[in-house]
Design an enzyme around this catalytic site. Structure first.
Site, PDB file in Angstrom:
ATOM      1  N   ASP A   7       2.166  17.462  -1.538  1.00  0.00           N
ATOM      2  CA  ASP A   7       1.125  17.272  -0.534  1.00  0.00           C
ATOM      3  C   ASP A   7       1.826  16.713   0.708  1.00  0.00           C
ATOM      4  O   ASP A   7       2.960  16.217   0.611  1.00  0.00           O
ATOM      5  CB  ASP A   7       0.067  16.313  -1.071  1.00  0.00           C
ATOM      6  N   ASP A   9       0.041  14.920   3.992  1.00  0.00           N
ATOM      7  CA  ASP A   9      -0.544  13.697   4.559  1.00  0.00           C
ATOM      8  C   ASP A   9      -0.732  12.635   3.477  1.00  0.00           C
ATOM      9  O   ASP A   9      -1.411  12.877   2.469  1.00  0.00           O
ATOM     10  CB  ASP A   9      -1.890  13.999   5.206  1.00  0.00           C
ATOM     11  N   ASP A 169      -1.372  12.304  -3.485  1.00  0.00           N
ATOM     12  CA  ASP A 169      -1.850  10.932  -3.239  1.00  0.00           C
ATOM     13  C   ASP A 169      -3.355  10.800  -3.403  1.00  0.00           C
ATOM     14  O   ASP A 169      -3.943   9.846  -2.879  1.00  0.00           O
ATOM     15  CB  ASP A 169      -1.478  10.512  -1.811  1.00  0.00           C
TER      16      ASP A 169
END
Length: 223
Positions: A7, A9, A169
Site C-alpha cells: 500500500d 499512503d 496499514d
C-alpha cells in the site's frame, strides 16, 4: 516470482500533510478556514479525499453530499499541485524495498489513490522506477478490498498472485489480502498503528528494518 506488494499512503510514506493541505484549500474556498489539523487528523487524511471533506464539513456543521461532490475535483487538483511538499517515506522503507529486490522478490504497489496521482507522487519522490507495478483505485473497474487489484499488482510485477504478501496499514488492506487468500503485514507506525493488532494480520511490522526477515516465512502460505 514471489512478490511483495505495498500500500502507499500510511504504509510506505506519510502523505497526510499534503492531503490535509489540499482539503484545507477547499475549506478556505468555502469560507471555513483551515478545518483539519496537521498531525491530529492524519488518520482522516489517509482515508481519502471524500472522507476528509465529509469530516471537515461535519466538524463545522455544514455537511452536504453535493458539496463533497463539488469540491472533490478541487481537492484533487490542489493535491496534484503540491503533492510532495510534506510527504516523506517512513524510516527504512525504501531500504527495505531495495533489500527485497536484491533477494529476488518482485515489488509493486496497490493503492486506493488514483493511479495518476500515485504515479506523480512516486515520480516526484524519485522512486517510480523502483516498483515493477502500480495499480491504483481507478486502474481496474474494482478497487481494494476487492482482491483483483492486488492480484493484478502481483502479475504486473512478474509474480504469481498466490505467492505474494500485502504490506498495508488498514482494515482495507487486511480484507484485501484475506479475500485473495494471501498473508498481510500491517504496519504499526502509522496514524492507526495501535489498531492493527486487532485485525489479526499474519504479521505486524514495527520498523521496516524487520520486513526482509518476515517475508520468507509468509509467502506461499495459504489462508
Amino acid at each position: 516470482m514471489r512478490t511483495v506488494i505495498f500500500d502507499l499512503d500510511g504504509t510506505l510514506a506519510d502523505t497526510s500533510g499534503d492531503l490535509l493541505a489540499a482539503a484545507n484549500h477547499c475549506f478556505r474556498q468555502m469560507g471555513h478556514g483551515d478545518v483539519l489539523v496537521h498531525g491530529q487528523d492524519a488518520n482522516i487524511a489517509l482515508r481519502g479525499g471524500r472522507m476528509m471533506l465529509t469530516h471537515g464539513l461535519e466538524r463545522v456543521g455544514a455537511y452536504r453530499a453535493d458539496t463533497v461532490d463539488e469540491f472533490y475535483p478541487v481537492l484533487l487538483a490542489a493535491y496534484a499541485e503540491a503533492i510532495d511538499h510534506h510527504t516523506a517515506f517512513y524510516p527504512g522503507a525504501m531500504e527495505a524495498v531495495e533489500a527485497l529486490k536484491a533477494a529476488g522478490y518482485g515489488v509493486g504497489i496497490c493503492t486506493n489513490k488514483p493511479e495518476a496521482l500515485a504515479d506523480l507522487l512516486l515520480t516526484r519522490l524519485g522512486v517510480r522506477e523502483v516498483f515493477a507495478s502500480l495499480v491504483g483505485a481507478d486502474t481496474l473497474p474494482v478497487r481494494k478490498p476487492d482482491p483483483e487489484p492486488l492480484r493484478e499488482a502481483a502479475r504486473r510485477a512478474g509474480g504469481d498472485p498466490a505467492r505474494c504478501v500485502l504490506v498495508g496499514d488498514s482494515d482495507t488492506d487486511r480484507n484485501t489480502a484475506r479475500a485473495a487468500g494471501v498473508p498481510s503485514v500491517l504496519v504499526t507506525f502509522g496514524p492507526s498503528g495501535a489498531d492493527m493488532a486487532a485485525l489479526e494480520p499474519e504479521a505486524l511490522l514495527h520498523h521496516f528494518d524487520d520486513l526482509p526477515g518476515l517475508v520468507p516465512n509468509l509467502i506461499g502460505r495459504v489462508f
